[in-house]
Design an enzyme around this catalytic site. Structure first.
Site, PDB file in Angstrom:
ATOM      1  CG  ASP A 178       3.542  -1.650   5.634  1.00  0.00           C
ATOM      2  OD1 ASP A 178       2.704  -2.231   4.925  1.00  0.00           O
ATOM      3  OD2 ASP A 178       3.388  -1.445   6.856  1.00  0.00           O
ATOM      4  CD  GLU A 185      -0.589  -6.938  11.785  1.00  0.00           C
ATOM      5  OE1 GLU A 185      -1.460  -6.795  12.683  1.00  0.00           O
ATOM      6  OE2 GLU A 185       0.193  -6.033  11.465  1.00  0.00           O
ATOM      7  CE1 TYR A 197       1.529   7.028   3.944  1.00  0.00           C
ATOM      8  CE2 TYR A 197       0.533   9.203   3.953  1.00  0.00           C
ATOM      9  CZ  TYR A 197       1.388   8.269   4.518  1.00  0.00           C
ATOM     10  OH  TYR A 197       2.095   8.585   5.643  1.00  0.00           O
ATOM     11  CG  HIS A 253       7.566  -1.537  11.712  1.00  0.00           C
ATOM     12  ND1 HIS A 253       7.295  -0.441  12.487  1.00  0.00           N
ATOM     13  CD2 HIS A 253       6.487  -1.700  10.914  1.00  0.00           C
ATOM     14  CE1 HIS A 253       6.098   0.020  12.180  1.00  0.00           C
ATOM     15  NE2 HIS A 253       5.592  -0.726  11.234  1.00  0.00           N
ATOM     16  CB  THR A 254      12.932   1.451   9.041  1.00  0.00           C
ATOM     17  OG1 THR A 254      12.589   0.835   7.801  1.00  0.00           O
ATOM     18  CG2 THR A 254      14.167   0.802   9.602  1.00  0.00           C
ATOM     19  N   PRO A 293       0.858  -1.188   0.000  1.00  0.00           N
ATOM     20  CG  PRO A 293      -0.159  -1.226   2.094  1.00  0.00           C
ATOM     21  CD  PRO A 293       1.023  -1.743   1.367  1.00  0.00           C
ATOM     22  NE  ARG A 320      -0.280   3.883   9.926  1.00  0.00           N
ATOM     23  CZ  ARG A 320      -0.513   3.751  11.225  1.00  0.00           C
ATOM     24  NH1 ARG A 320      -1.437   4.465  11.799  1.00  0.00           N
ATOM     25  NH2 ARG A 320       0.190   2.908  11.952  1.00  0.00           N
ATOM     26  CG  ASP A 345       7.164   2.742   6.277  1.00  0.00           C
ATOM     27  OD1 ASP A 345       6.680   1.631   5.979  1.00  0.00           O
ATOM     28  OD2 ASP A 345       6.827   3.370   7.291  1.00  0.00           O
TER      29      ASP A 345
END
Ligand code: UDP
Ligand code: MN
Length: 325
Positions: free
Chosen positions: A184, A271, A79, A298-299, A77, A151, A186
């Protein structure tokens, strides 16, 4: 007699000299010229063409005998924000190193953007470009704490919808070999992670670094089975794992067409809302050396400050608004 004899010798010498010079000139003129005698090239060209034919045959045979590795479908995803292009550039460069991968990039937007379209087109990756806006009531607002709402939920579900329609059609209704991973835009991914998930039977799992306000969260493994979870918050939640910590086989995704992420699940339960419909804890397949290696982090990217930009704009000296950053 003597003068005539001398004359003759001189003539012979001059003739000899002229012939040598002409020979030398001819030799020089031939240098660098293409040889037009076709028969000279033929054995060489014939060998090359024969070798090419053999190489082609070998490649064909390899294709036939080698079982093709399962494709990894990465659902991301994304944005629009100041760092979007930077995030997607970095992620696409990671994915370029992974063989047999298809990127499903889902924009949280009413329509596909030029920025993302161009980035994908020039990425060199195999991809599908989708879009699905987050429902207005579920969208985070400026200043909201980020744990308030999950998100990327509708976007991941849109990726699943595409997979179920497109891949089912491609596989003729049967289960195609493949793995689905939710990445993700990021986070930071080790290339090793993709090797670990490639052969997933149902759901494979591993630790995630720098998440949940801890150094890492991880499934706990004993005798090759997941027996619990290392997490700081509600370890009794169903599947208390981050999105980056598991992959699902495409076959299972196709076999359970109703499994998707519950957009209304409380944060921390997202999850689980999906995995509950797919597997039991006992069926989880631990990877990364029995869940002892961190291969994904998970930065989170700092939001860039724009105070100087705003001050400059007030003076009519702002950065060129037509630039894509
Ligand atoms: N995301 C999105 N729409 C939003 C916010 C986030 O599509 O309004 C995407 C984002 O690009 C990322 C994923 O959802 O790929 C998770 O978001 P984020 O990284 O902000 O969540 P966190 O790191 O806090 O878990
Ligand atoms: Mn994130």
């Amino acid at each position: 007699m003597a003068p005539r004899m001398r004359l003759k010798l001189r003539t012979v010498f001059v003739l000899y000299f002229l012939v040598s010079v002409m020979g030398l000139l001819y030799a020089l003129m031939q240098l660098g010229q293409r040889c037009d005698c076709a028969e000279h090239d033929q054995p060489y060209e014939r060998t090359i063409s024969r070798l090419r034919g053999e190489l082609h045959k070998l490649q064909e045979n390899m294709k036939k005998s080698e079982p093709t590795a399962p494709t990894i479908y990465v659902i991301t995803p994304t944005y629009a924000r100041l760092v979007q292009k930077a995030e997607l550039t970095r992620l696409s460069h990671t994915l370029l190193h992974v063989p047999q991968l298809h990127w499903i990039l889902v924009e949280d937007a009413l329509q596909k953007s030029t920025l993302v379209s161009n980035l994908l087109r020039t990425s060199g990756l195999s991809y599908t470009h989708l879009h699905m806006p987050t429902a207005a009531q579920r969208k985070l607002h400026e200043g909201d704490p980020n744990w308030l709402k999950a998100r990327g939920v509708e976007q991941r579900n849109e990726g699943l919808r595409w997979l179920r329609e497109d891949r089912r059609a491609a596989a003729g209704g049967g289960g195609e070999q493949g793995v689905v991973y939710f990445a993700d835009d990021d986070n930071t991914y080790s290339l090793q992670l993709f090797q670990e998930m490639r052969n997933t039977l149902k759901v494979s799992v591993w630790p995630v670094g720098l998440v949940g306000a801890m150094k890492y969260e991880s499934p706990l493994v004993q005798g090759g089975k997941v027996i619990g979870f290392h997490t700081g918050w509600k370890p009794s939640r169903p599947f208390p794992m981050d999105m980056a910590g598991f992959a699902v086989s495409l076959r299972l995704i196709l076999a359970k067409p109703d499994a998707c992420f519950d957009a209304d699940a409380p944060i921390g339960f997202l999850e689980g809302s999906f995995l509950q419909k797919l597997v039991t804890m006992d069926e989880l397949e631990p990877r990364a050396d029995d869940c002892t290696k961190v291969l994904v982090w998970h930065t989170r990217t700092e939001k860039p400050k724009m105070s100087t930009e705003k001050a400059m704009q007030a003076q009519g000296l702002g950065s060129d608004p037509t630039w894509e950053v």
